[in-house]
Design an enzyme around this catalytic site. Structure first.
Site, PDB file in Angstrom:
ATOM      1  N   LYS A  64       0.818  -1.147  -0.133  1.00 41.72           N
ATOM      2  CA  LYS A  64      -0.017  -0.027   0.101  1.00 41.72           C
ATOM      3  C   LYS A  64       0.937   1.081   0.099  1.00 41.72           C
ATOM      4  O   LYS A  64       1.764   1.282   0.674  1.00 41.72           O
ATOM      5  CB  LYS A  64      -0.845  -0.013   1.259  1.00 41.72           C
ATOM      6  CG  LYS A  64      -1.733   1.164   1.183  1.00 41.72           C
ATOM      7  CD  LYS A  64      -2.911   1.241   2.126  1.00 41.72           C
ATOM      8  CE  LYS A  64      -2.549   1.495   3.707  1.00 41.72           C
ATOM      9  NZ  LYS A  64      -2.034   2.641   4.013  1.00 41.72           N
ATOM     10  N   GLU A 102      -9.264   7.576   3.605  1.00 39.05           N
ATOM     11  CA  GLU A 102      -9.372   7.950   5.076  1.00 39.05           C
ATOM     12  C   GLU A 102      -9.886   9.380   5.338  1.00 39.05           C
ATOM     13  O   GLU A 102      -9.592  10.218   4.748  1.00 39.05           O
ATOM     14  CB  GLU A 102      -7.834   7.824   5.499  1.00 39.05           C
ATOM     15  CG  GLU A 102      -7.700   8.075   7.120  1.00 39.05           C
ATOM     16  CD  GLU A 102      -6.537   7.609   7.703  1.00 39.05           C
ATOM     17  OE1 GLU A 102      -5.760   7.009   6.880  1.00 39.05           O
ATOM     18  OE2 GLU A 102      -6.361   7.972   8.814  1.00 39.05           O
TER      19      GLU A 102
HETATM   20  O1  KIV Z   1      -1.162   2.407   8.639  1.00 39.19           O
HETATM   21  C1  KIV Z   1      -2.249   2.158   8.689  1.00 39.19           C
HETATM   22  O2  KIV Z   1      -2.645   1.677   9.638  1.00 39.19           O
HETATM   23  C2  KIV Z   1      -3.266   2.630   7.679  1.00 39.19           C
HETATM   24  C3  KIV Z   1      -4.479   2.434   7.925  1.00 39.19           C
HETATM   25  C4  KIV Z   1      -5.143   3.560   8.926  1.00 39.19           C
HETATM   26  C5  KIV Z   1      -5.490   2.232   6.609  1.00 39.19           C
HETATM   27  O3  KIV Z   1      -2.749   3.020   6.723  1.00 39.19           O
END
Ligand code: KIV
Length: 289
Positions: free
Chosen positions: A137, A206
């Site tokens: 991600k 978010e």
């Molecule tokens: O780092 C994380 O936990 C996140 C979530 C808040 C989506 O990016």
């Protein structure tokens, strides 16, 4: 079976449900795409170690995120900014080892992908090869599209993250709700379409108004994962320490606390200390003869 026909394992890629439907292999991007098609909502939780990841895997959570929220939730930093690639590789490898079924997504931390698509590729490959994660991600919409494109072309499944991007905490001056007002809402929609166009298999939204998250979800073919995005995204994500009541102090408005582990663990530690002080522990049954 020729080279282009799906293998038996690929043919199983659309289980009846994500919950309990996949038992003998990890959840894949195809399972998540199929869930969007049939309108099945799914949950994602963060995990930072093998032990808790194993609990969530056994509970049937289909996707676990080794978030760079490890910085503030696990490693004692104030923000996610200091988290390094070496830390993410170490935590992600533990989560992979502790699980059998969940798809494991790992965050590319601040400074590990913003320089260039080549830098993003180098570090995504580390997470896949050294930790064994199934996807990465990264934060940013239009601004990260070129990196997402290169990664997906190279076979790296990418979950994008738009709206409030915590790695930009210093530029944002905190953690304000994003996408309020016409221009900001249009930018969020452009960001969502840009990451989808670039090849992301999913996108985290978010801290955006619920109505806007709903619009984005309706306009995208890929699943949206909300955190502070209201009820209409395809999936939801929570930080596990918030869900379990481990976080000290205030938690964001969007958190629902499902347990109070901080109190449970504190009580256990105090009871143990008291037993040691009074000599009640160890008792005969805890001692060898
Ligand atoms: O780092 C994380 O936990 C996140 C979530 C808040 C989506 O990016």
């Amino acid at each position: 079976m020729n080279a282009s026909s799906p293998s038996p394992a690929q043919n199983q890629a659309s289980p009846a449900t994500l919950y309990g439907g996949v038992t003998n292999r990890r959840v894949t991007v195809r399972d998540l795409a199929a869930a969007k098609q049939r309108g099945e909502k799914w949950s994602m939780l963060t995990a930072y170690d093998a032990l808790t990841a194993g609990v969530f895997d056994e509970a049937g959570i289909p996707v676990l995120l080794v978030g760079d929220s490890a910085g503030n939730c696990h490693l004692g930093y104030e923000t996610t900014v200091p988290v390094t690639m070496d830390q993410m590789v170490m935590l992600s490898a533990a989560v992979v080892r502790g699980t059998q079924r969940a798809m494991i997504v790992a965050d590319l931390p601040f400074g590990s992908y913003q320089e260039s698509p080549a830098q993003a590729m180098h570090n995504a490959a580390r997470l896949m090869k050294e930790a064994g994660v199934g996807a990465v991600k990264l934060e940013g919409g239009e601004r990260s599209a070129r990196s997402i494109e290169l990664l997906t072309e190279a076979g790296v499944p990418v979950m994008a993250h738009i709206g409030l991007t915590p790695q930009s905490v210093h530029a944002l001056g905190g953690y304000p709700v994003q996408g309020r007002g016409d221009e900001a809402a249009h930018q969020l929609l452009r960001d969502a379409k840009a990451v989808q166009q670039a090849g992301a298999f999913s996108v985290v939204l978010e801290a955006v108004p619920a109505e806007l998250a709903k619009q984005v979800t309706e306009q995208l073919a890929i699943p949206t994962v909300g955190i502070g995005g209201g009820p209409d995204t395809d999936a939801q994500v929570l930080v596990w320490t918030d869900l379990a009541g481990m976080t000290a102090g205030r938690v964001p408005k969007f958190v629902k606390q499902y347990a109070n582990l901080r109190a449970v663990l504190g009580d256990a530690a105090r009871a143990y200390a008291e037993d040691v002080r009074t000599g009640a522990f160890p008792a005969a049954e805890h001692s060898f003869r």
